[in-house]
Design a protein around this motif. Structure first.
Motif, mmCIF file in Angstrom:
data_model
loop_
_atom_site.group_PDB
_atom_site.id
_atom_site.type_symbol
_atom_site.label_atom_id
_atom_site.label_comp_id
_atom_site.label_asym_id
_atom_site.label_seq_id
_atom_site.Cartn_x
_atom_site.Cartn_y
_atom_site.Cartn_z
ATOM 1 N N ILE A 169 1.030 -1.384 -0.133
ATOM 2 C CA ILE A 169 -0.028 0.045 -0.087
ATOM 3 C C ILE A 169 0.822 1.277 0.032
ATOM 4 N N ILE B 239 -9.395 -4.718 0.333
ATOM 5 C CA ILE B 239 -9.526 -3.532 0.768
ATOM 6 C C ILE B 239 -10.731 -3.333 0.894
ATOM 7 N N SER C 75 -6.285 1.503 5.856
ATOM 8 C CA SER C 75 -5.091 0.726 5.552
ATOM 9 C C SER C 75 -4.503 -0.090 6.571
#
Length: 548
Positions: free
Chosen positions: A406, A450, A522
């Motif tokens: 990420i 995600i 995240s």
């Protein structure tokens, strides 16, 4: 203060074979404790006048590097690199060459025609003077997995290769080249590496004559700010860069003149390639070879640093596998002895602070994910993703067992209309809770992870830039060098705005509430992937989809 509170240890089912619906409560608590007040304080420091815009190889950026090291140290993370003596270090050296092209002396010449900047753009780290025949190599792309090779049937050895920018059929949603979205083959760097592998000694990238979008040069002029300032920003290159031939970008008039001299029609050649995806390369039989002359007014060497720390995984079997969370610490510096400072609050103090905040959050958790997490803040992104290319070439953890990445680059603003994007991409009316995800075609599995994690965060996720072939967003940040190594990688990006690369990109304009939510998304995603039995697959050649 940072997350210092002792969190009670809960019984955890960390070995679950599937992604959890929600992380364990201590993990959620640690991520929820990320403070908007602390984010604001840290972004304000990195984007302050004192750091002078954090130009690579200059003192302001060195101060940013020192700050990141101190934060990783306070978090108690392990150094991920080693110094010259072999001792553990948070710093990975990135040897650089900085140079300034001599625009008054540089030229291309063909017979009696001579072309000088700005009729072409670019430079090279070394002074060179060469004369060679030209060869047209289509889009300059070779992809065995797609059965496509622009170099088939031509010999580029010892020649200057002319290649179209972008890639074939880019306006066809069903194209094998990811439909209307850019693939990793569309970049000048990849084209140069391919030309080099075929024996070419220089690459001239030419705007597609039949394009339905702005050329990169035309788009760049729209941005203004540091991109067009005087004196211009210096060029930088990695000292051991894998690309060791010059790359220049031609204007339309120069392109037309070179093809006319060879009796070729560039527009007809592009149309033929786009029609049948067959190579149409050819030796450009001009009356004289092309003369290319490049020299620099300045050339110096220096070292910047990637800053990297590791949170070891808790599972002896999986700790050797790696997840990366990254950003970049540099920006565009200052001029006039500090009279004009490009503060770079969104770009990319926001991403740097995001990596640091997650490092503190994970270090404070009473439990760790089974896989290891590498926290990396890269050098010299603004000069061409140089720190990321350095780490991809000299990885601190094996790339073969790096499972996902990420990357944070501009995670602090609400996307708004700007000269760069006007008329080129649609911006939603409300972006206060919106996050752009870039990278899904290369890893739908990662995208699904995600999306699942976001159920507990509630951001609006947007994939517009995966279908963009105008702004070239896909290859404009530090996840891209790792995509070239087949690593599932996403760029988290809150979008462009009028302050992009202007002095007005300041800390007071950051949406810290949204930034904190992006960090929780995240962290949740990293936790889930760090414990899942399955890891995201990488799709080497994503196909187009007419239903997009």
């Amino acid at each position: 203060m940072r997350i210092r509170t002792t969190i009670a240890v809960w019984a955890l089912a960390c070995a679950s074979p599937a992604l959890a619906d929600a992380p364990p409560k201590p993990v959620t608590a640690a991520l929820g404790a990320i403070s908007e007040t602390e984010l604001r304080a840290d972004v304000t420091f990195l984007a302050s006048d004192a750091l002078l815009g954090r130009m690579s190889l200059e003192h302001g950026d060195e101060a940013a590097i020192a700050w990141i090291v101190s934060e990783f140290t306070k978090a108690g993370l392990q150094p991920a690199a080693r110094d010259e003596a072999g001792k553990p270090s948070y710093l990975q050296a990135v040897p650089l060459i900085e140079y300034r092209p001599d625009y008054d002396a540089n030229f291309l010449a063909l017979g009696g025609q001579k072309f000088s900047p700005p009729q072409f753009a670019g430079g090279y780290r070394d002074d060179i003077d060469l004369t060679a025949p030209m060869v047209f190599a289509g889009y300059g792309i070779t992809v065995p997995g797609l059965g496509y090779d622009d170099y088939r049937g031509i010999d580029a050895t010892g020649k200057i290769a002319l290649v179209f920018d972008h890639e074939p059929q880019e306006d066809d949603a069903a194209s094998r080249f990811n439909g209307a979205g850019n693939t990793r083959h569309a970049t000048s760097r990849v084209k140069a590496l391919n030309a080099q592998a075929h024996g070419a000694i220089a690459v001239l990238v030419i705007p597609e004559p039949n394009r339905k979008h702005l050329s990169n040069a035309e788009r760049g002029k729209r941005i203004g700010g540091s991109i067009t300032r005087t004196p211009s920003l210096p060029f930088q290159a990695r000292a051991d860069d894998e690309v060791h031939i010059p790359i220049l970008v031609l204007s339309d008039p120069v392109t037309k003149a070179l093809f006319a001299a060879a009796g070729l029609d560039a527009g007809a050649l592009q149309a033929a390639i786009d029609r049948d995806l067959a190579p149409h390369g050819a030796l450009m039989a001009t009356p004289a070879p092309l003369h290319l002359h490049l020299q620099n007014t300045e050339r110096t060497r220096g070292i910047s640093y990637n800053v990297a720390a590791i949170l070891p995984g808790s599972d002896a079997r999986l700790a050797g596998e790696t997840l990366i969370v990254s950003g970049h610490h540099d920006h565009d510096g200052e001029t006039g002895n500090g009279d004009h400072i490009w503060h770079g609050a969104d770009d990319n103090a926001s991403g740097t602070v995001g990596v640091v905040a997650l490092a503190h959050a994970f270090a404070a958790m009473p439990v760790r994910p089974r896989r290891s997490i590498l926290f990396a803040v890269f050098a010299a992104e603004e000069r061409g993703l140089l720190g990321a290319y350095e780490m991809a070439a000299h990885p601190l953890r094996p790339l073969a067992t790096t499972r996902a990445m990420i990357n944070f680059d501009m995670i602090g603003r609400n996307e708004t209309a700007s000269p760069q994007t006007d008329g080129l991409i649609t911006i939603p009316a409300d972006t206060t809770n919106r996050l752009n995800l870039i990278g899904a075609p290369y890893s739908p599995d990662f995208n699904a992870a995600i999306t699942a994690a976001n159920r507990n965060v509630g951001l609006v996720l947007d994939d517009r830039f995966d279908r963009d072939n105008v702004l070239n967003v896909f290859f404009r940040s530090d996840q891209f060098p790792f995509v070239l190594h087949d690593i599932p990688a996403f760029w988290f990006f809150t979008g462009f705005h009028p302050d992009y690369h202007h002095e007005t990109d300041t800390a007071d304009k950051i949406n810290y509430t949204k930034m904190a939510k992006i960090l929780r998304l995240s962290g949740t995603t990293l936790w889930d992937l760090g414990n899942s039995a399955k890891v995201p697959a990488f799709v080497p050649n994503p196909a187009g989809n007419a239903t997009h």
